[in-house]
Design an enzyme around this catalytic site. Sequence first.
Site, PDB file in Angstrom:
ATOM      1  N   HIS A  17     -49.250 -33.862  43.770  1.00 58.81           N
ATOM      2  CA  HIS A  17     -48.479 -32.977  42.876  1.00 58.81           C
ATOM      3  C   HIS A  17     -47.462 -33.805  42.084  1.00 58.81           C
ATOM      4  O   HIS A  17     -47.259 -33.592  40.893  1.00 58.81           O
ATOM      5  CB  HIS A  17     -47.719 -31.921  43.693  1.00 58.81           C
ATOM      6  CG  HIS A  17     -48.597 -30.938  44.409  1.00 58.81           C
ATOM      7  ND1 HIS A  17     -48.408 -30.604  45.728  1.00 58.81           N
ATOM      8  CD2 HIS A  17     -49.661 -30.220  43.984  1.00 58.81           C
ATOM      9  CE1 HIS A  17     -49.324 -29.711  46.087  1.00 58.81           C
ATOM     10  NE2 HIS A  17     -50.099 -29.466  45.058  1.00 58.81           N
ATOM     11  N   LYS A  41     -49.492 -14.596  51.667  1.00 59.72           N
ATOM     12  CA  LYS A  41     -49.606 -15.839  52.446  1.00 59.72           C
ATOM     13  C   LYS A  41     -48.413 -15.971  53.382  1.00 59.72           C
ATOM     14  O   LYS A  41     -47.354 -15.404  53.138  1.00 59.72           O
ATOM     15  CB  LYS A  41     -49.631 -17.048  51.494  1.00 59.72           C
ATOM     16  CG  LYS A  41     -50.992 -17.307  50.875  1.00 59.72           C
ATOM     17  CD  LYS A  41     -50.986 -18.688  50.214  1.00 59.72           C
ATOM     18  CE  LYS A  41     -52.243 -18.970  49.438  1.00 59.72           C
ATOM     19  NZ  LYS A  41     -52.168 -20.250  48.721  1.00 59.72           N
ATOM     20  N   ARG A  92     -58.625 -32.370  41.129  1.00 61.92           N
ATOM     21  CA  ARG A  92     -59.066 -33.445  42.024  1.00 61.92           C
ATOM     22  C   ARG A  92     -60.580 -33.597  42.040  1.00 61.92           C
ATOM     23  O   ARG A  92     -61.096 -34.687  42.234  1.00 61.92           O
ATOM     24  CB  ARG A  92     -58.599 -33.160  43.463  1.00 61.92           C
ATOM     25  CG  ARG A  92     -57.115 -33.321  43.671  1.00 61.92           C
ATOM     26  CD  ARG A  92     -56.694 -32.747  44.992  1.00 61.92           C
ATOM     27  NE  ARG A  92     -57.020 -31.322  45.044  1.00 61.92           N
ATOM     28  CZ  ARG A  92     -56.699 -30.509  46.028  1.00 61.92           C
ATOM     29  NH1 ARG A  92     -56.066 -30.964  47.068  1.00 61.92           N
ATOM     30  NH2 ARG A  92     -57.019 -29.233  45.970  1.00 61.92           N
ATOM     31  N   SER A 130     -52.029 -29.912  50.358  1.00 62.79           N
ATOM     32  CA  SER A 130     -50.943 -29.343  51.174  1.00 62.79           C
ATOM     33  C   SER A 130     -51.500 -28.860  52.504  1.00 62.79           C
ATOM     34  O   SER A 130     -50.843 -28.996  53.547  1.00 62.79           O
ATOM     35  CB  SER A 130     -50.296 -28.166  50.444  1.00 62.79           C
ATOM     36  OG  SER A 130     -49.721 -28.590  49.228  1.00 62.79           O
TER      37      SER A 130
HETATM   38  O1  PNS Z   1     -51.000 -24.333  44.647  1.00 63.94           O
HETATM   39  P1  PNS Z   1     -51.905 -23.170  44.393  1.00 63.94           P
HETATM   40  O2  PNS Z   1     -51.734 -22.150  45.474  1.00 63.94           O
HETATM   41  O3  PNS Z   1     -53.325 -23.590  44.180  1.00 63.94           O
HETATM   42  O4  PNS Z   1     -51.391 -22.534  43.016  1.00 63.94           O
HETATM   43  C1  PNS Z   1     -52.066 -21.467  42.444  1.00 63.94           C
HETATM   44  C2  PNS Z   1     -51.246 -20.732  41.386  1.00 63.94           C
HETATM   45  C3  PNS Z   1     -49.809 -20.515  41.811  1.00 63.94           C
HETATM   46  C4  PNS Z   1     -51.259 -21.521  40.115  1.00 63.94           C
HETATM   47  C5  PNS Z   1     -51.978 -19.408  41.188  1.00 63.94           C
HETATM   48  O5  PNS Z   1     -52.193 -18.800  42.424  1.00 63.94           O
HETATM   49  C6  PNS Z   1     -51.188 -18.446  40.310  1.00 63.94           C
HETATM   50  O6  PNS Z   1     -51.058 -18.649  39.125  1.00 63.94           O
HETATM   51  N1  PNS Z   1     -50.685 -17.376  40.948  1.00 63.94           N
HETATM   52  C7  PNS Z   1     -49.919 -16.366  40.290  1.00 63.94           C
HETATM   53  C8  PNS Z   1     -50.771 -15.112  40.024  1.00 63.94           C
HETATM   54  C9  PNS Z   1     -51.526 -15.273  38.705  1.00 63.94           C
HETATM   55  O7  PNS Z   1     -50.937 -15.367  37.666  1.00 63.94           O
HETATM   56  N2  PNS Z   1     -52.875 -15.302  38.791  1.00 63.94           N
HETATM   57  C10 PNS Z   1     -53.692 -15.551  37.613  1.00 63.94           C
HETATM   58  C11 PNS Z   1     -54.352 -14.306  37.086  1.00 63.94           C
HETATM   59  S1  PNS Z   1     -55.477 -13.566  38.237  1.00 63.94           S
END
Ligand code: PNS
Length: 164
Positions: A17, A41, A92, A130
């Site tokens: 990150h 979560k 990745r 993570s």
């Molecule tokens: O580190 P992560 O958990 O892979 O991050 C994912 C993240 C935070 C980018 C994604 O889950 C997100 O954008 N969540 C907020 C909800 C949202 O806007 N979803 C997209 C439309 S369905």
Amino acid sequence: MKKAVFAGSFDPFTIGHMDVLRRAAALFDEVHVGVLVNPEKHPLFSPEERCAMIRSAVREAGIDNAPVSVFSGLLVDFARLAGAAYNVRGLRNGVDFDYEYSMEYFNRRLSPELETVYLASDPAHVHISSSAVRMLMASGAGISGLVPDQICKIIAERVRSDEQ
Ligand code: PNS
């Protein structure tokens, strides 16, 4: 001014990150780091702990254009609030790509003006996640070199205080 967001669960923030953030901070005037509060979560670290760890690592890295805050709900709303036109994502591998491509579809439907920008991971970081860091922590194994040094110190302090 070109502003971007870099969002994630960051539970915890890894060196992968950090590499993406460092490169994004060199490309954009500001990169707003968003730590997701996801009620579905059960994170290891609270959103506030995650923010504090990332701020500390950002300071250690000498990055001065990456404010860190918590967000809940939609990423597009976080980007709107930050005044950001770009959404930075690290990739990745193909699994990341499949997931991110679908997310981009929904984000674009919600906010066509938000452009998603992908940065390919440093090959040295492709296996770092993570969830792997959390798994190692749960078994009491070291996580040095997988998270920024400053975060490693904070986590070690927390583990010590939890043990007392
Ligand atoms: O580190 P992560 O958990 O892979 O991050 C994912 C993240 C935070 C980018 C994604 O889950 C997100 O954008 N969540 C907020 C909800 C949202 O806007 N979803 C997209 C439309 S369905």
